[in-house]
Design a protein around this motif. Structure first.
Motif, mmCIF file in Angstrom:
data_model
loop_
_atom_site.group_PDB
_atom_site.id
_atom_site.type_symbol
_atom_site.label_atom_id
_atom_site.label_comp_id
_atom_site.label_asym_id
_atom_site.label_seq_id
_atom_site.Cartn_x
_atom_site.Cartn_y
_atom_site.Cartn_z
ATOM 1 N N ALA A 60 -6.072 -2.770 4.961
ATOM 2 C CA ALA A 60 -5.898 -2.012 6.202
ATOM 3 C C ALA A 60 -6.516 -0.623 6.129
ATOM 4 C CB ALA A 60 -4.414 -1.916 6.550
ATOM 5 N N CYS A 61 -6.276 0.104 5.018
ATOM 6 C CA CYS A 61 -6.723 1.498 4.973
ATOM 7 C C CYS A 61 -7.634 1.813 3.784
ATOM 8 C CB CYS A 61 -5.515 2.440 4.987
ATOM 9 S SG CYS A 61 -4.628 2.472 3.427
ATOM 10 N N CYS A 78 -6.137 -1.827 -0.429
ATOM 11 C CA CYS A 78 -5.450 -2.182 0.808
ATOM 12 C C CYS A 78 -6.485 -2.593 1.863
ATOM 13 C CB CYS A 78 -4.654 -0.979 1.299
ATOM 14 S SG CYS A 78 -3.962 -1.221 2.943
ATOM 15 N N CYS A 98 -0.191 3.247 3.678
ATOM 16 C CA CYS A 98 0.188 2.749 5.008
ATOM 17 C C CYS A 98 1.305 1.701 4.967
ATOM 18 C CB CYS A 98 -1.040 2.176 5.714
ATOM 19 S SG CYS A 98 -1.606 0.608 5.040
ATOM 20 N N SER A 136 1.385 -1.350 4.240
ATOM 21 C CA SER A 136 1.162 -2.763 4.543
ATOM 22 C C SER A 136 1.199 -3.557 3.237
ATOM 23 C CB SER A 136 -0.160 -2.963 5.285
ATOM 24 O OG SER A 136 -1.220 -2.468 4.517
ATOM 25 N N CYS A 146 0.833 -1.191 0.000
ATOM 26 C CA CYS A 146 0.000 0.000 0.000
ATOM 27 C C CYS A 146 0.876 1.252 0.000
ATOM 28 C CB CYS A 146 -0.896 -0.011 1.241
ATOM 29 S SG CYS A 146 -1.892 1.474 1.367
HETATM 30 ZN ZN LIG Z 1 -3.037 0.829 3.295
#
Ligand SMILES: [Zn+2]
Length: 113
Positions: free
Chosen positions: A91-92, A89, A76, A78, A73
């Motif tokens: 995560a975000c 992503c 972030c 990840s 990503c």
């Molecule tokens: Zn991310």
């Protein structure tokens, strides 16, 4: 056919290696193919059978290791495996990503004697 050209390039490297080590036969060829490399493994296998006919690699084992897509990503940082065509992503939820793996077209190992 795209795959035939790829196999011919790989075999050229394989034959050169075999000559360098004074080998007479190629027994096994392994390639890494990325999931988004645009190469179809079945077509690659077919092309391999055609291209090795009457060569020192005729009848050799041909292995294809499929490399799944991995992204990083850009927001972030990840790393994740994208789900389908959306490189989102987990995560975000950012939609853009650096592709870390999945585009490989590599000759990774050879067995000769
Ligand atoms: Zn991310």
């Amino acid at each position: 056919m795209h795959e035939l050209g790829i196999v011919e390039d790989a075999l050229e490297i394989a034959f050169e290696h075999a000559r360098r080590v004074d080998a007479e036969r190629i027994h096994r060829v392994t390639m890494r193919i990325g999931a988004i490399s645009g190469v179809a493994p079945d077509a690659l296998r077919f092309a391999f059978d055609v291209a090795t006919r009457e060569t020192m690699a005729e009848g050799s084992a041909f292995e294809v290791e499929l490399v799944p897509v991995r992204c990083r990503c850009v927001e972030c940082e990840s790393e994740f495996a994208p789900d389908g065509l959306f490189y989102e992503c987990p995560a975000c939820r950012t939609l853009s990503a650096d592709i870390l793996a999945g585009r490989e077209i590599e000759l990774t190992s050879l067995e000769v004697s």
